[in-house]
Design a protein around this motif. Structure first.
Motif, PDB file in Angstrom:
ATOM      1  N   THR A  31     -60.330 -45.301  -2.042  1.00 47.58           N
ATOM      2  CA  THR A  31     -60.072 -43.869  -1.940  1.00 47.58           C
ATOM      3  C   THR A  31     -59.222 -43.402  -3.110  1.00 47.58           C
ATOM      4  O   THR A  31     -58.447 -44.180  -3.665  1.00 47.58           O
ATOM      5  CB  THR A  31     -59.390 -43.518  -0.594  1.00 47.58           C
ATOM      6  OG1 THR A  31     -59.250 -42.102  -0.501  1.00 47.58           O
ATOM      7  CG2 THR A  31     -58.039 -44.176  -0.447  1.00 47.58           C
ATOM      8  N   LYS A  35     -54.788 -39.469   1.949  1.00 46.18           N
ATOM      9  CA  LYS A  35     -54.980 -38.407   2.939  1.00 46.18           C
ATOM     10  C   LYS A  35     -56.451 -38.018   3.075  1.00 46.18           C
ATOM     11  O   LYS A  35     -56.779 -37.087   3.805  1.00 46.18           O
ATOM     12  CB  LYS A  35     -54.143 -37.182   2.562  1.00 46.18           C
ATOM     13  CG  LYS A  35     -52.649 -37.462   2.627  1.00 46.18           C
ATOM     14  CD  LYS A  35     -51.840 -36.260   2.225  1.00 46.18           C
ATOM     15  CE  LYS A  35     -50.353 -36.613   2.244  1.00 46.18           C
ATOM     16  NZ  LYS A  35     -49.531 -35.515   1.785  1.00 46.18           N
ATOM     17  N   ASN A  36     -57.329 -38.747   2.411  1.00 48.11           N
ATOM     18  CA  ASN A  36     -58.764 -38.489   2.487  1.00 48.11           C
ATOM     19  C   ASN A  36     -59.234 -38.661   3.935  1.00 48.11           C
ATOM     20  O   ASN A  36     -58.953 -39.687   4.555  1.00 48.11           O
ATOM     21  CB  ASN A  36     -59.509 -39.467   1.562  1.00 48.11           C
ATOM     22  CG  ASN A  36     -60.996 -39.281   1.606  1.00 48.11           C
ATOM     23  OD1 ASN A  36     -61.639 -39.547   2.614  1.00 48.11           O
ATOM     24  ND2 ASN A  36     -61.562 -38.843   0.493  1.00 48.11           N
ATOM     25  N   PRO A  37     -59.928 -37.672   4.499  1.00 44.48           N
ATOM     26  CA  PRO A  37     -60.340 -37.733   5.903  1.00 44.48           C
ATOM     27  C   PRO A  37     -61.228 -38.937   6.238  1.00 44.48           C
ATOM     28  O   PRO A  37     -61.089 -39.517   7.319  1.00 44.48           O
ATOM     29  CB  PRO A  37     -61.107 -36.434   6.131  1.00 44.48           C
ATOM     30  CG  PRO A  37     -60.809 -35.567   4.969  1.00 44.48           C
ATOM     31  CD  PRO A  37     -60.309 -36.415   3.866  1.00 44.48           C
ATOM     32  N   GLU A  38     -62.109 -39.329   5.327  1.00 39.03           N
ATOM     33  CA  GLU A  38     -62.974 -40.491   5.584  1.00 39.03           C
ATOM     34  C   GLU A  38     -62.140 -41.769   5.645  1.00 39.03           C
ATOM     35  O   GLU A  38     -62.358 -42.625   6.499  1.00 39.03           O
ATOM     36  CB  GLU A  38     -64.055 -40.614   4.505  1.00 39.03           C
ATOM     37  CG  GLU A  38     -65.035 -39.471   4.475  1.00 39.03           C
ATOM     38  CD  GLU A  38     -65.958 -39.450   5.677  1.00 39.03           C
ATOM     39  OE1 GLU A  38     -66.570 -40.478   5.999  1.00 39.03           O
ATOM     40  OE2 GLU A  38     -66.048 -38.374   6.305  1.00 39.03           O
ATOM     41  N   ILE A  40     -58.869 -41.997   6.360  1.00 40.54           N
ATOM     42  CA  ILE A  40     -58.031 -41.957   7.561  1.00 40.54           C
ATOM     43  C   ILE A  40     -58.846 -42.320   8.796  1.00 40.54           C
ATOM     44  O   ILE A  40     -58.421 -43.136   9.624  1.00 40.54           O
ATOM     45  CB  ILE A  40     -57.374 -40.574   7.721  1.00 40.54           C
ATOM     46  CG1 ILE A  40     -56.332 -40.374   6.615  1.00 40.54           C
ATOM     47  CG2 ILE A  40     -56.752 -40.409   9.107  1.00 40.54           C
ATOM     48  CD1 ILE A  40     -55.786 -38.963   6.511  1.00 40.54           C
ATOM     49  N   ARG A  41     -60.016 -41.743   8.914  1.00 41.25           N
ATOM     50  CA  ARG A  41     -60.887 -42.034  10.057  1.00 41.25           C
ATOM     51  C   ARG A  41     -61.254 -43.520  10.119  1.00 41.25           C
ATOM     52  O   ARG A  41     -61.227 -44.135  11.183  1.00 41.25           O
ATOM     53  CB  ARG A  41     -62.141 -41.168   9.923  1.00 41.25           C
ATOM     54  CG  ARG A  41     -63.023 -41.165  11.105  1.00 41.25           C
ATOM     55  CD  ARG A  41     -64.097 -40.099  10.907  1.00 41.25           C
ATOM     56  NE  ARG A  41     -65.154 -40.278  11.866  1.00 41.25           N
ATOM     57  CZ  ARG A  41     -66.383 -39.868  11.701  1.00 41.25           C
ATOM     58  NH1 ARG A  41     -66.731 -39.222  10.606  1.00 41.25           N
ATOM     59  NH2 ARG A  41     -67.288 -40.078  12.617  1.00 41.25           N
ATOM     60  N   ARG A  44     -58.086 -45.710  11.041  1.00 44.24           N
ATOM     61  CA  ARG A  44     -57.747 -45.555  12.461  1.00 44.24           C
ATOM     62  C   ARG A  44     -58.696 -46.356  13.338  1.00 44.24           C
ATOM     63  O   ARG A  44     -58.272 -47.011  14.290  1.00 44.24           O
ATOM     64  CB  ARG A  44     -57.755 -44.084  12.858  1.00 44.24           C
ATOM     65  CG  ARG A  44     -56.546 -43.349  12.358  1.00 44.24           C
ATOM     66  CD  ARG A  44     -56.518 -41.922  12.828  1.00 44.24           C
ATOM     67  NE  ARG A  44     -55.336 -41.247  12.310  1.00 44.24           N
ATOM     68  CZ  ARG A  44     -55.217 -39.945  12.194  1.00 44.24           C
ATOM     69  NH1 ARG A  44     -56.199 -39.142  12.565  1.00 44.24           N
ATOM     70  NH2 ARG A  44     -54.117 -39.424  11.715  1.00 44.24           N
ATOM     71  N   THR A  92     -67.362 -37.528  -1.737  1.00 44.34           N
ATOM     72  CA  THR A  92     -66.453 -37.748  -0.608  1.00 44.34           C
ATOM     73  C   THR A  92     -65.076 -38.236  -1.021  1.00 44.34           C
ATOM     74  O   THR A  92     -64.132 -38.152  -0.245  1.00 44.34           O
ATOM     75  CB  THR A  92     -67.047 -38.764   0.382  1.00 44.34           C
ATOM     76  OG1 THR A  92     -67.156 -40.048  -0.264  1.00 44.34           O
ATOM     77  CG2 THR A  92     -68.386 -38.309   0.915  1.00 44.34           C
ATOM     78  N   SER A 111     -69.090 -43.108   2.997  1.00 48.71           N
ATOM     79  CA  SER A 111     -68.598 -42.417   4.194  1.00 48.71           C
ATOM     80  C   SER A 111     -68.156 -43.391   5.278  1.00 48.71           C
ATOM     81  O   SER A 111     -68.414 -44.591   5.207  1.00 48.71           O
ATOM     82  CB  SER A 111     -69.681 -41.485   4.741  1.00 48.71           C
ATOM     83  OG  SER A 111     -70.827 -42.220   5.067  1.00 48.71           O
TER      84      SER A 111
END
Length: 138
Positions: A31, A35-38, A40-41, A44, A92, A111
């Motif tokens: 990344t 803080k990239n949403p992909e 982080i997801r 997690r 992304t 992704s």
């Protein structure tokens, strides 16, 4: 929650994943921004199943530019990453790369990958199937 990956003798340092060959499957979370949403997801999701990672001999690295970390969430940092593993997807800003025990790239995607998909891919690999048969696991 810090989550340490055990059994790592070497790293992405010195431009070399060779020490992991035949010992570990390697998952690179690449990344440009933590803080990239992909990213982080994906982290997690991976934190929810540490036993699943261990069972599949899967070690996870976070890669940001020329730095990498062997823990989730990322930190402490080390430098020295192969150029081919330092680049994110232009759209992304994220990239997931799965490297098998044989050192070959098994998945390279820009992704989030659901764990069910990741586990199915790994569990379908010939060496993993043999591991399961030899252990008597379902």
């Amino acid at each position: 929650m810090l989550f340490f990956i055990s059994g790592l003798l070497q790293s992405l340092e010195a431009q070399n994943l060779e020490p992991h060959r035949w010992r570990d499957r390697v998952l690179l979370l690449i990344t440009g921004d933590l803080k990239n949403p992909e990213y982080i997801r994906q982290t997690r999701a991976l934190q929810e199943g540490p036993g699943e990672l261990e069972a599949r001999k899967l070690v996870v690295f976070t890669v940001v530019e020329n730095r990498y970390s062997m823990v989730m969430p990322a930190g402490p940092w080390r430098s020295g990453v192969q150029d081919r593993f330092a680049k994110t997807d232009a759209t992304t800003g994220f990239r997931l790369v799965l490297i098998g025990l044989d050192g070959g790239v098994k998945l390279d995607t820009p992704s989030f990958v659901p764990l069910e998909t990741l586990w199915a891919l790994i569990d379908g690999m010939p060496i993993r199937r043999a591991e399961l048969e030899n252990k008597g696991n379902p």
